[in-house]
Design an enzyme around this catalytic site. Structure first.
Site, PDB file in Angstrom:
ATOM      1  N   GLY A  16       2.707   8.312   6.382  1.00 32.33           N
ATOM      2  CA  GLY A  16       3.851   7.417   6.760  1.00 32.33           C
ATOM      3  C   GLY A  16       3.442   6.165   7.166  1.00 32.33           C
ATOM      4  CG  ASN A  74       3.451   1.912   2.572  1.00 30.62           C
ATOM      5  OD1 ASN A  74       3.489   0.744   2.602  1.00 30.62           O
ATOM      6  ND2 ASN A  74       2.507   2.641   2.429  1.00 30.62           N
ATOM      7  CG  MET A  76       1.690  11.730  -2.121  1.00 27.81           C
ATOM      8  SD  MET A  76       1.540  10.189  -2.739  1.00 27.81           S
ATOM      9  CE  MET A  76      -0.053  10.437  -3.451  1.00 27.81           C
ATOM     10  CG  LEU A  91      11.777  12.425  -6.926  1.00 27.65           C
ATOM     11  CD1 LEU A  91      11.961  11.342  -6.310  1.00 27.65           C
ATOM     12  CD2 LEU A  91      12.206  13.652  -6.251  1.00 27.65           C
ATOM     13  CG  ASN A 100       6.701   4.915  -6.055  1.00 26.43           C
ATOM     14  OD1 ASN A 100       6.379   5.452  -4.914  1.00 26.43           O
ATOM     15  ND2 ASN A 100       5.770   4.776  -7.044  1.00 26.43           N
ATOM     16  CG  HIS A 159       1.152   2.817  -8.330  1.00 26.66           C
ATOM     17  ND1 HIS A 159       1.117   4.344  -8.230  1.00 26.66           N
ATOM     18  CD2 HIS A 159       0.220   2.472  -9.298  1.00 26.66           C
ATOM     19  CE1 HIS A 159      -0.014   4.774  -9.119  1.00 26.66           C
ATOM     20  NE2 HIS A 159      -0.480   3.453  -9.695  1.00 26.66           N
TER      21      HIS A 159
HETATM   22  C1  GRF Z   1       0.091   4.503  -0.381  1.00 22.12           C
HETATM   23  O1  GRF Z   1      -1.050   4.126  -0.811  1.00 22.12           O
HETATM   24  C2  GRF Z   1       1.009   4.410  -1.425  1.00 22.12           C
HETATM   25  O2  GRF Z   1       0.727   3.502  -2.457  1.00 22.12           O
HETATM   26  C3  GRF Z   1       0.960   6.008  -2.163  1.00 22.12           C
HETATM   27  O3  GRF Z   1       0.814   6.788  -1.108  1.00 22.12           O
HETATM   28  C4  GRF Z   1       0.146   6.278   0.192  1.00 22.12           C
HETATM   29  C5  GRF Z   1       0.977   6.511   1.132  1.00 22.12           C
HETATM   30  O4  GRF Z   1       0.439   6.151   2.337  1.00 22.12           O
HETATM   31  N1  GRF Z   1       2.042   6.431  -3.238  1.00 22.12           N
HETATM   32  P1  GRF Z   1       1.515   6.249   3.767  1.00 22.12           P
HETATM   33  O5  GRF Z   1       1.713   7.426   3.691  1.00 22.12           O
HETATM   34  O6  GRF Z   1       2.752   5.252   3.719  1.00 22.12           O
HETATM   35  O7  GRF Z   1       0.488   5.771   4.951  1.00 22.12           O
END
Ligand code: GRF
Length: 205
Positions: free
Chosen positions: A15, A17, A91, A94, A108, A110
């Site tokens: 989490g 992000n 991950m 959907l 999303n 990526h």
């Molecule tokens: C990120 O690298 C994103 O691109 C991928 O999953 C990771 C999530 O990281 N889809 P976090 O959980 O936000 O630290």
């Protein structure tokens, strides 16, 4: 005062992000009204609770199949009245039924320059391919795997010898700038799809 742009964020793990969205946008341009996860142990849920944000968990094992799980998840998101769903390290794929309930309103992040290296382990895929340039994509979600219209991308050059831990760190740093930027642009009404070619995302700054 106008209510700021309500969004939901879905996570599966760390989490980081989500944390950046909380730290940079939540409470001003955007209001994160719910954080959902597919796993109760997702650390993102703790981050949401610490920020006073409603959370909910929808593990696949609790439902007869993926379609039913996604229907429950969509019902919860709809009840929050959000204008955007952000997949921030969610991950799981959907189902089309879920996607159809939020048309052009799911994004999303990526960890690769799409359309190269879609799917899981994108950074590993890129390094195995021997690329010289890596990067991050924020895109709208359609029914395919990481295949929706591209909103923002940023590239960086890889140094040699390669160290995957360093590359992951570089990717995360870019994600932490690009995702809030994309969400902010959408919240401010600056993002649209070109009606003559809906693959093309127009950013009007
Ligand atoms: C990120 O690298 C994103 O691109 C991928 O999953 C990771 C999530 O990281 N889809 P976090 O959980 O936000 O630290």
């Amino acid at each position: 005062m106008r209510r700021s742009f309500p969004i939901a964020v879905l996570v599966s793990g760390e989490g980081s992000n989500l944390q950046v969205l909380i730290d940079t946008l939540h409470g001003n341009e955007v209001e994160i009204v719910g954080v959902g996860a597919n796993r109760p142990e997702a650390r993102g849920l703790e981050r949401a609770r610490a920020a006073g944000i409603e959370t909910a968990v929808f593990p696949k094992a609790d439902y007869a199949d993926r379609a039913q799980r996604d229907a429950a998840l969509a019902d919860w998101i709809e009840s929050l009245g959000v204008k955007l769903v952000v997949l921030a390290g969610f991950m799981e794929l959907l189902t089309p039924g879920f996607i159809a309930r939020f048309p052009n309103a799911i994004v999303n992040v990526h960890p690769a320059l799409l359309p190269a290296f879609a799917g899981m382990n994108a950074i590993e895929q890129a390094l195995e391919a021997g690329v010289k340039v890596a990067g991050v994509t924020v895109h709208f979600v359609d029914e395919g795997v990481d295949s929706g219209p591209i909103i923002l991308q940023r590239a960086f050059e890889l140094s040699y010898p390669r160290d995957i831990a360093v590359v992951k760190q570089q990717v995360h740093e870019i994600e932490h700038e690009l995702l809030p930027r994309a969400v902010s642009l959408i919240a401010r009404g600056k993002v649209s799809l070109d009606p003559s070619d809906p693959r093309w995302v127009v950013i009007d700054e």
